[in-house]
Scaffold this motif. Structure first.
Motif, PDB file in Angstrom:
ATOM      1  N   SER A 266       0.758  -1.618   0.333  1.00  0.00           N
ATOM      2  CA  SER A 266       0.173   0.157  -0.153  1.00  0.00           C
ATOM      3  C   SER A 266       0.906   1.378   0.219  1.00  0.00           C
ATOM      4  O   SER A 266       2.194   0.903   0.289  1.00  0.00           O
ATOM      5  CB  SER A 266      -0.450   0.191   1.395  1.00  0.00           C
ATOM      6  OG  SER A 266      -0.357  -0.176   2.347  1.00  0.00           O
ATOM      7  N   VAL A 267      -0.076   2.109  -0.953  1.00  0.00           N
ATOM      8  CA  VAL A 267       0.912   3.529  -0.974  1.00  0.00           C
ATOM      9  C   VAL A 267       1.343   4.437   1.146  1.00  0.00           C
ATOM     10  O   VAL A 267      -0.396   3.628   1.692  1.00  0.00           O
ATOM     11  CB  VAL A 267       0.892   4.563  -1.606  1.00  0.00           C
ATOM     12  CG1 VAL A 267       1.197   5.971  -1.519  1.00  0.00           C
ATOM     13  CG2 VAL A 267       0.505   3.947  -3.351  1.00  0.00           C
ATOM     14  N   ALA A 268       2.122   3.934   0.879  1.00  0.00           N
ATOM     15  CA  ALA A 268       2.449   5.340   2.721  1.00  0.00           C
ATOM     16  C   ALA A 268       1.469   6.540   2.971  1.00  0.00           C
ATOM     17  O   ALA A 268       1.233   6.049   3.349  1.00  0.00           O
ATOM     18  CB  ALA A 268       3.942   5.780   2.837  1.00  0.00           C
ATOM     19  N   ASP A 269       1.806   7.831   2.107  1.00  0.00           N
ATOM     20  CA  ASP A 269       1.595   8.867   2.648  1.00  0.00           C
ATOM     21  C   ASP A 269      -0.011   8.952   1.016  1.00  0.00           C
ATOM     22  O   ASP A 269       0.045   9.589   0.176  1.00  0.00           O
ATOM     23  CB  ASP A 269       2.164   9.979   1.939  1.00  0.00           C
ATOM     24  CG  ASP A 269       1.590  11.198   2.565  1.00  0.00           C
ATOM     25  OD1 ASP A 269       0.246  10.945   3.163  1.00  0.00           O
ATOM     26  OD2 ASP A 269       2.677  12.306   2.597  1.00  0.00           O
ATOM     27  N   THR A 270      -0.892   7.783   1.259  1.00  0.00           N
ATOM     28  CA  THR A 270      -1.697   7.448   0.670  1.00  0.00           C
ATOM     29  C   THR A 270      -2.906   8.533   0.077  1.00  0.00           C
ATOM     30  O   THR A 270      -3.040   9.135  -0.595  1.00  0.00           O
ATOM     31  CB  THR A 270      -2.894   6.241   0.877  1.00  0.00           C
ATOM     32  OG1 THR A 270      -3.783   6.018  -0.207  1.00  0.00           O
ATOM     33  CG2 THR A 270      -3.747   6.998   1.456  1.00  0.00           C
ATOM     34  N   ALA A 271      -3.067   8.979   0.968  1.00  0.00           N
ATOM     35  CA  ALA A 271      -3.968  11.152   0.620  1.00  0.00           C
ATOM     36  C   ALA A 271      -3.265  11.851   0.202  1.00  0.00           C
ATOM     37  O   ALA A 271      -3.584  12.339  -1.183  1.00  0.00           O
ATOM     38  CB  ALA A 271      -3.955  11.761   2.123  1.00  0.00           C
ATOM     39  N   HIS A 272      -1.553  12.302   0.242  1.00  0.00           N
ATOM     40  CA  HIS A 272      -1.321  13.166  -0.404  1.00  0.00           C
ATOM     41  C   HIS A 272      -0.580  12.875  -2.148  1.00  0.00           C
ATOM     42  O   HIS A 272      -1.338  13.358  -3.212  1.00  0.00           O
ATOM     43  CB  HIS A 272      -0.028  13.253   0.218  1.00  0.00           C
ATOM     44  CG  HIS A 272       0.815  13.813  -0.965  1.00  0.00           C
ATOM     45  ND1 HIS A 272       0.871  15.575  -0.926  1.00  0.00           N
ATOM     46  CD2 HIS A 272       2.138  13.685  -1.514  1.00  0.00           C
ATOM     47  CE1 HIS A 272       1.584  15.385  -1.415  1.00  0.00           C
ATOM     48  NE2 HIS A 272       2.743  15.177  -2.060  1.00  0.00           N
ATOM     49  N   GLU A 273      -0.936  11.591  -1.640  1.00  0.00           N
ATOM     50  CA  GLU A 273      -0.638  10.725  -3.350  1.00  0.00           C
ATOM     51  C   GLU A 273      -2.062  11.055  -4.282  1.00  0.00           C
ATOM     52  O   GLU A 273      -2.430  11.433  -5.670  1.00  0.00           O
ATOM     53  CB  GLU A 273      -0.218   9.208  -3.652  1.00  0.00           C
ATOM     54  CG  GLU A 273       1.396   9.403  -2.964  1.00  0.00           C
ATOM     55  CD  GLU A 273       2.587  10.447  -3.288  1.00  0.00           C
ATOM     56  OE1 GLU A 273       2.161   9.792  -5.362  1.00  0.00           O
ATOM     57  OE2 GLU A 273       3.086  10.725  -3.556  1.00  0.00           O
ATOM     58  N   GLN A 274      -3.220  10.395  -3.420  1.00  0.00           N
ATOM     59  CA  GLN A 274      -3.914  10.666  -3.953  1.00  0.00           C
ATOM     60  C   GLN A 274      -4.740  11.697  -4.740  1.00  0.00           C
ATOM     61  O   GLN A 274      -5.507  11.728  -5.980  1.00  0.00           O
ATOM     62  CB  GLN A 274      -5.797   9.504  -3.459  1.00  0.00           C
ATOM     63  CG  GLN A 274      -5.702   8.785  -3.186  1.00  0.00           C
ATOM     64  CD  GLN A 274      -6.172   7.867  -2.010  1.00  0.00           C
ATOM     65  OE1 GLN A 274      -7.524   7.964  -2.771  1.00  0.00           O
ATOM     66  NE2 GLN A 274      -6.760   7.887  -0.692  1.00  0.00           N
ATOM     67  N   LYS A 275      -4.335  12.963  -4.012  1.00  0.00           N
ATOM     68  CA  LYS A 275      -4.705  14.499  -4.347  1.00  0.00           C
ATOM     69  C   LYS A 275      -4.149  14.871  -4.881  1.00  0.00           C
ATOM     70  O   LYS A 275      -4.245  15.430  -6.031  1.00  0.00           O
ATOM     71  CB  LYS A 275      -4.129  15.584  -2.973  1.00  0.00           C
ATOM     72  CG  LYS A 275      -4.464  16.684  -2.652  1.00  0.00           C
ATOM     73  CD  LYS A 275      -4.242  17.503  -2.106  1.00  0.00           C
ATOM     74  CE  LYS A 275      -4.167  18.744  -2.003  1.00  0.00           C
ATOM     75  NZ  LYS A 275      -4.535  19.635  -1.387  1.00  0.00           N
TER      76      LYS A 275
END
Length: 316
Positions: A266-275
Motif C-alpha cells: 500500500s502507498v504510505a502517504d496515500t491521502a497526499h498521493e491521491q490528491k
C-alpha cells in the motif's frame, strides 16, 4: 495532459462538476466522484498472447511498475464502505513507463454506463440533484429514467458490496482501439478480474461491516500476500458498436488476456498521493488509441479540471 481547446467541451465539463458539487457538496482536495479511495503499488507482467493485440510499450516489456487506486462511489470523502451508494466501486490503474510517462485504465465494478453522451449525463445529474431517489414518483429523476431505458437498466443492475476490493471485477466503460506491430487493429473493452474470484456480501452482512472495512481489509491483505488481477480485453466483432458505452457486446465475443497485475504494497502517504494523481481515461500511447466514444474526451477534461482544482486546495 493538456486542457482541451474545445470551449463547448470545457463548458460542459464545468457544468457537470457543478452538478456533482450540488449533489455531494463541496469537498476541497477530493475528487467530485469516487472521492474516498486507497492506493497500492505493484507490477504488471504481460501475457504471452498480448503482443498479438497491441504493440504498446508495457506489453513489449517483461514487466512495468503500476499504481492502482481502489475507490468508493460518490463525492463524499467519508462515505461508509458498506453504504449502498458506495457502489459501483472504482479501479484506476497507472502503468508507470518512465518519469512523467504513463498510460492508464479507468474502470468500475458495474459493466456499462447509464448514458451515451455528456449532455445526457448532465440531464441525469440535474434530475438526480432535484429528486429524492427514495421517493421517485413524480420527480425529474423518474421522468429521466422513464425516457432513457439504458439509464434505467443501469440503475436497476444489482450492485452488491464485495467482501474485498481484491474480490471484485472491474470493467472499462468505453472501447479502445488496439493495434499490434503488424498494423492489425481490433476494438476492445477492458475487464479486470480478481485471481481470488468474486465474492459479494448479502445486504445484512454488508450492513454489519465497519464503515472502512474495504480500505482496512485491502491494506491488511496486501501486507500478507500479493493481490493479483488478470487484465482481459473483450474484443468486438466486425459490425459491433464501439462508440456507445451503454451497449454491451454478446458474451460469445473473444476475450484475450493482456497480462497480470500483482499488487504488493500500500502507498504510505496515500491521502497526499491521491490528491496529486490525475488518471487519464485516454490511453495516449502508441498501440492503444481511444475509440470515437463521445464520453472519452469529456471524461478526460473533467478529470483534468477537477484534478487541478483538487491539487490547488489547501492542505488538510
Amino acid at each position: 495532459m493538456p486542457l482541451p481547446t474545445d470551449q463547448k467541451l470545457i463548458a460542459l465539463s464545468e457544468q457537470l462538476l457543478l452538478q456533482f458539487d450540488a449533489i455531494f457538496g463541496l469537498n476541497p482536495g477530493f475528487r467530485p466522484v469516487h472521492a474516498k479511495g486507497i492506493m497500492l503499488t505493484g507490477t504488471f507482467i504481460p501475457s504471452s498472447e498480448s503482443a498479438t493485440l497491441t504493440k504498446a510499450s508495457h506489453i513489449m516489456r517483461e514487466s512495468t511498475p503500476v499504481t492502482v487506486r481502489f475507490s468508493d462511489s460518490t463525492g463524499i470523502p467519508l462515505v461508509p464502505d458498506n453504504d449502498p451508494n458506495a457502489n459501483p466501486h472504482g479501479c484506476a490503474i497507472r502503468f508507470n513507463l518512465a518519469e512523467h510517462v504513463h498510460t492508464d485504465i479507468v474502470s468500475h465494478s458495474t459493466d456499462g454506463f447509464p448514458v451515451r453522451t455528456g449532455e445526457e449525463f448532465l440531464g441525469l445529474l440535474r434530475a438526480l440533484a432535484t429528486s429524492d431517489p427514495k421517493n421517485l414518483a413524480g420527480t425529474p429523476l423518474e421522468a429521466f429514467l422513464g425516457s432513457h431505458p439504458k439509464a434505467l437498466a443501469f440503475v436497476q443492475t444489482p450492485k452488491p458490496a464485495p467482501s474485498s476490493f481484491a474480490r471484485e471485477s472491474y470493467f472499462g466503460v468505453t472501447a479502445m482501439k488496439f493495434t499490434n506491430e503488424e498494423g492489425v487493429s481490433r476494438f476492445g473493452r477492458y475487464r479486470i478480474i480478481p485471481e481470488a474470484g468474486n465474492d459479494h456480501l448479502e445486504d445484512a452482512a454488508a450492513a454489519a461491516k465497519e464503515p472502512n472495512y474495504l480500505m482496512d481489509e485491502i491494506v491488511k491483505r496486501v501486507a500478507e500476500e500479493p493481490v493479483k488481477f488478470k487484465i482481459l480485453v473483450q474484443l468486438a466483432n466486425d459490425g459491433d458498436v464501439v462508440d456507445d458505452a451503454t451497449i454491451h457486446w454478446p458474451e460469445d465475443r473473444k476475450v484475450l488476456e493482456l497480462g497480470t497485475i500483482s499488487l504488493t504494497s500500500s502507498v504510505a502517504d496515500t491521502a497526499h498521493e491521491q490528491k496529486q494523481i490525475i488518471f487519464d481515461p485516454i490511453p495516449r500511447i502508441d498501440g492503444i488509441e481511444p475509440s470515437d466514444d463521445p464520453l472519452l474526451e469529456l471524461r478526460a477534461a473533467i478529470y483534468l479540471i477537477s484534478g487541478r482544482r483538487r491539487r490547488s486546495a489547501p492542505a488538510n
